[in-house]
Write a protein that holds these residues in place. Structure first.
Motif, PDB file in Angstrom:
ATOM      1  N   TYR A 115      23.944  64.386   8.175  1.00 21.36           N
ATOM      2  CA  TYR A 115      23.376  63.733   9.260  1.00 21.36           C
ATOM      3  C   TYR A 115      22.076  64.291   9.823  1.00 21.36           C
ATOM      4  O   TYR A 115      21.288  63.521  10.319  1.00 21.36           O
ATOM      5  CB  TYR A 115      24.518  63.565  10.270  1.00 21.36           C
ATOM      6  CG  TYR A 115      25.326  62.378   9.660  1.00 21.36           C
ATOM      7  CD1 TYR A 115      25.279  61.071  10.049  1.00 21.36           C
ATOM      8  CD2 TYR A 115      26.772  62.816   9.424  1.00 21.36           C
ATOM      9  CE1 TYR A 115      26.034  60.161   9.581  1.00 21.36           C
ATOM     10  CE2 TYR A 115      27.862  61.913   9.116  1.00 21.36           C
ATOM     11  CZ  TYR A 115      27.569  60.589   9.122  1.00 21.36           C
ATOM     12  OH  TYR A 115      28.619  59.692   8.636  1.00 21.36           O
ATOM     13  N   PHE A 116      21.786  65.491   9.561  1.00 22.83           N
ATOM     14  CA  PHE A 116      20.628  66.289  10.066  1.00 22.83           C
ATOM     15  C   PHE A 116      19.486  66.151   8.773  1.00 22.83           C
ATOM     16  O   PHE A 116      18.474  66.909   8.799  1.00 22.83           O
ATOM     17  CB  PHE A 116      20.638  67.182  10.753  1.00 22.83           C
ATOM     18  CG  PHE A 116      21.631  67.185  11.847  1.00 22.83           C
ATOM     19  CD1 PHE A 116      20.809  66.733  12.958  1.00 22.83           C
ATOM     20  CD2 PHE A 116      23.070  67.352  11.607  1.00 22.83           C
ATOM     21  CE1 PHE A 116      21.833  66.686  14.165  1.00 22.83           C
ATOM     22  CE2 PHE A 116      23.707  67.266  12.941  1.00 22.83           C
ATOM     23  CZ  PHE A 116      23.160  66.889  14.002  1.00 22.83           C
ATOM     24  N   HIS A 117      19.793  65.699   7.689  1.00 20.19           N
ATOM     25  CA  HIS A 117      19.139  65.726   6.342  1.00 20.19           C
ATOM     26  C   HIS A 117      17.922  65.005   6.602  1.00 20.19           C
ATOM     27  O   HIS A 117      17.727  63.745   7.240  1.00 20.19           O
ATOM     28  CB  HIS A 117      19.803  65.306   5.350  1.00 20.19           C
ATOM     29  CG  HIS A 117      18.870  65.447   3.908  1.00 20.19           C
ATOM     30  ND1 HIS A 117      18.531  66.698   3.336  1.00 20.19           N
ATOM     31  CD2 HIS A 117      18.431  64.400   3.241  1.00 20.19           C
ATOM     32  CE1 HIS A 117      18.106  66.422   2.495  1.00 20.19           C
ATOM     33  NE2 HIS A 117      17.700  64.961   2.160  1.00 20.19           N
ATOM     34  N   GLY A 118      16.529  65.412   6.314  1.00 16.68           N
ATOM     35  CA  GLY A 118      15.398  64.820   6.539  1.00 16.68           C
ATOM     36  C   GLY A 118      14.743  64.774   7.780  1.00 16.68           C
ATOM     37  O   GLY A 118      14.011  64.154   8.354  1.00 16.68           O
ATOM     38  N   THR A 119      15.187  65.804   8.700  1.00 20.23           N
ATOM     39  CA  THR A 119      14.705  66.291   9.825  1.00 20.23           C
ATOM     40  C   THR A 119      13.171  66.516   9.894  1.00 20.23           C
ATOM     41  O   THR A 119      12.184  66.157  10.676  1.00 20.23           O
ATOM     42  CB  THR A 119      15.422  67.292  10.772  1.00 20.23           C
ATOM     43  OG1 THR A 119      16.638  66.936  10.862  1.00 20.23           O
ATOM     44  CG2 THR A 119      14.904  67.315  12.257  1.00 20.23           C
ATOM     45  N   ILE A 120      12.725  67.029   8.861  1.00 23.16           N
ATOM     46  CA  ILE A 120      11.213  67.807   8.740  1.00 23.16           C
ATOM     47  C   ILE A 120      10.444  66.468   8.386  1.00 23.16           C
ATOM     48  O   ILE A 120       9.381  66.388   9.078  1.00 23.16           O
ATOM     49  CB  ILE A 120      11.352  68.782   7.705  1.00 23.16           C
ATOM     50  CG1 ILE A 120      11.830  70.124   8.150  1.00 23.16           C
ATOM     51  CG2 ILE A 120       9.707  69.102   7.589  1.00 23.16           C
ATOM     52  CD1 ILE A 120      11.672  70.721   9.373  1.00 23.16           C
ATOM     53  N   ASN A 121      11.019  65.593   7.537  1.00 24.93           N
ATOM     54  CA  ASN A 121      10.139  64.486   7.270  1.00 24.93           C
ATOM     55  C   ASN A 121       9.938  63.711   8.410  1.00 24.93           C
ATOM     56  O   ASN A 121       8.865  63.048   8.718  1.00 24.93           O
ATOM     57  CB  ASN A 121      10.974  63.683   5.994  1.00 24.93           C
ATOM     58  CG  ASN A 121      10.168  62.498   5.679  1.00 24.93           C
ATOM     59  OD1 ASN A 121      10.718  61.191   6.261  1.00 24.93           O
ATOM     60  ND2 ASN A 121       9.161  62.441   5.024  1.00 24.93           N
ATOM     61  N   ALA A 122      11.057  63.663   9.303  1.00 20.98           N
ATOM     62  CA  ALA A 122      11.046  62.647  10.335  1.00 20.98           C
ATOM     63  C   ALA A 122      10.218  63.237  11.448  1.00 20.98           C
ATOM     64  O   ALA A 122       9.326  62.528  12.157  1.00 20.98           O
ATOM     65  CB  ALA A 122      12.317  62.565  11.160  1.00 20.98           C
ATOM     66  N   PHE A 123       9.997  64.851  11.525  1.00 17.11           N
ATOM     67  CA  PHE A 123       9.243  65.287  12.705  1.00 17.11           C
ATOM     68  C   PHE A 123       7.665  64.907  12.245  1.00 17.11           C
ATOM     69  O   PHE A 123       6.875  64.881  13.151  1.00 17.11           O
ATOM     70  CB  PHE A 123       9.501  66.912  12.467  1.00 17.11           C
ATOM     71  CG  PHE A 123       8.584  67.416  13.586  1.00 17.11           C
ATOM     72  CD1 PHE A 123       8.748  67.514  14.740  1.00 17.11           C
ATOM     73  CD2 PHE A 123       7.412  68.403  13.046  1.00 17.11           C
ATOM     74  CE1 PHE A 123       8.246  68.168  15.775  1.00 17.11           C
ATOM     75  CE2 PHE A 123       6.835  68.941  13.767  1.00 17.11           C
ATOM     76  CZ  PHE A 123       7.108  68.953  15.080  1.00 17.11           C
ATOM     77  N   VAL A 124       7.426  65.107  10.813  1.00 16.32           N
ATOM     78  CA  VAL A 124       6.087  64.751  10.376  1.00 16.32           C
ATOM     79  C   VAL A 124       5.680  63.281  10.654  1.00 16.32           C
ATOM     80  O   VAL A 124       4.474  63.138  11.384  1.00 16.32           O
ATOM     81  CB  VAL A 124       6.030  64.686   8.830  1.00 16.32           C
ATOM     82  CG1 VAL A 124       4.579  64.363   8.319  1.00 16.32           C
ATOM     83  CG2 VAL A 124       6.081  66.402   8.322  1.00 16.32           C
TER      84      VAL A 124
END
Length: 361
Positions: A115-124
């Motif tokens: 459920y926390f997958h893609g956090t870096i992409n979201a942060f960008v």
């Protein structure tokens, strides 16, 4: 166009408009980029839902960022980073929830870490939102500071012009009232009364006109005629005035009471010195895009050096040069030369301007 400009003048409307367009644009770009993989309506619904979640979650960031401006630089930077990462984390969870619970119909992995997958992409993406927010905000502040500086400069410029313009009034009043006083002492009461009446009309024109605004030359000539009528009471037939002003020139805009100090100077230093009186020639011509104004007398003349009169305590001519410089910067000419066969001639060149129709409406 002006309606849209006024609409965006409000910071609130500008924020909500750009905020909504940004997230809607991101949804469109994301859907177009992944359309070939899954063109089904369910995928479009998920994309729109993700953008809606981003739209909702980034709204509090605005108020956090506004509040963080009160902190020191380091504390503000840490607050911005922490808030941006927290929103990115929440948005990543929301996107994964939509993916597993709606798109995959509840087929979810057992590990919560997914459920926390893609956090870096979201942060960008959220970081880009924050950069745009501060970029637009700082640009607005810079424009506001420029506008404030321009307003302050304009107000100072106008104050300077008003000072120069009103400086003429006491100078002129002193000479006129002194003449009226002399007439009263000589018991020429009717003549003094006539001068007071002309003076009243002239001062009414002077006070009714804004020193900042330019007036048509035709109105300026009417004021000059009033002034010359005052002087004619003093000099009678000794003062001869010749006019050479075309009808087209009368529409040209000039600073109010521009020529009055020049004529006053000619009367004081030329006409009054001549036993048999003298003449003053006033002309206005248009040459190309310029208005040419001339005031000449046939008096005894004066010492002129580098286009300047060599007289002490002169206020009027210096005042005119400063006013012209304030109004036209370098786009003007103001010269003083010997008249032929005798006397002094003052020449002024300013841009030829006329009053626009919508100015009068």
């Amino acid at each position: 166009m002006s309606r849209w400009y006024k609409w965006f003048e409000s910071n609130e409307r500008l924020f909500w408009g750009l905020h909504t367009l940004g997230w809607l644009g991101l949804a469109i770009i994301y859907y177009i980029g992944s359309f070939l993989n899954d063109p089904r309506p369910i995928f479009l619904f998920i994309v729109l839902l993700n953008s809606l979640a981003g739209w909702v979650l980034t709204v509090p960031l605005r108020y956090v960022f506004q509040h963080s401006r009160q902190y020191s630089l380091v504390k503000m930077a840490l607050t911005i980073l922490a808030a941006t990462y927290a929103v990115s984390l929440l948005w990543a969870v929301a996107r994964n929830f939509h993916y597993w619970e709606i798109y995959k119909h509840g087929f979810r992995p057992e590990e919560l870490i997914y459920y926390f997958h893609g956090t870096i992409n979201a942060f960008v993406i959220i970081g880009c939102w924050a950069v745009l927010y501060f970029g637009i905000k700082n640009y607005q502040m810079l424009q506001k500071e420029k506008q404030n500086a321009l307003t302050a400069t304009t107000m100072a410029h106008q104050a300077h012009l008003k000072m120069l313009r009103y400086q003429l009034n006491p100078h002129f009043l002193f000479n006129t009232l002194n003449a009226i006083s002399t007439l009263v002492l000589m018991k020429e009461n009717k003549t003094a009364e006539k001068m007071v009446s002309r003076l009243s009309d002239f001062l009414r024109y002077s006070l009714d006109n804004d020193p900042i605004k330019k007036v048509p030359l035709g109105e300026e000539i009417k004021a000059l005629r009033l002034y010359l009528e005052i002087e004619k009471v003093r000099f009678d037939d000794r003062l001869n005035v010749q006019w050479d002003v075309s009808e087209k020139c009368e529409q040209a805009l000039v600073p109010s009471l521009l020529l009055q100090p020049i004529i006053e100077n000619a009367i004081k230093h030329a006409i009054s010195k001549m036993t048999g009186g003298g003449a003053i020639e006033i002309s206005a011509k248009i040459f190309g895009h310029d208005l040419l104004l001339d005031v000449a007398d046939n008096g005894p003349g004066a010492k002129i050096k580098n286009g300047q009169l060599k007289r002490e305590n002169g206020v009027g001519l210096v005042n005119i040069r400063e006013r012209l410089h304030s109004l036209y910067n370098r786009n003007f000419a103001f010269t003083i030369e010997h008249n032929q066969p005798q006397g002094v001639r003052v020449r002024i060149r300013i841009p030829y301007e006329v009053k626009e129709r919508n100015d009068a409406e």
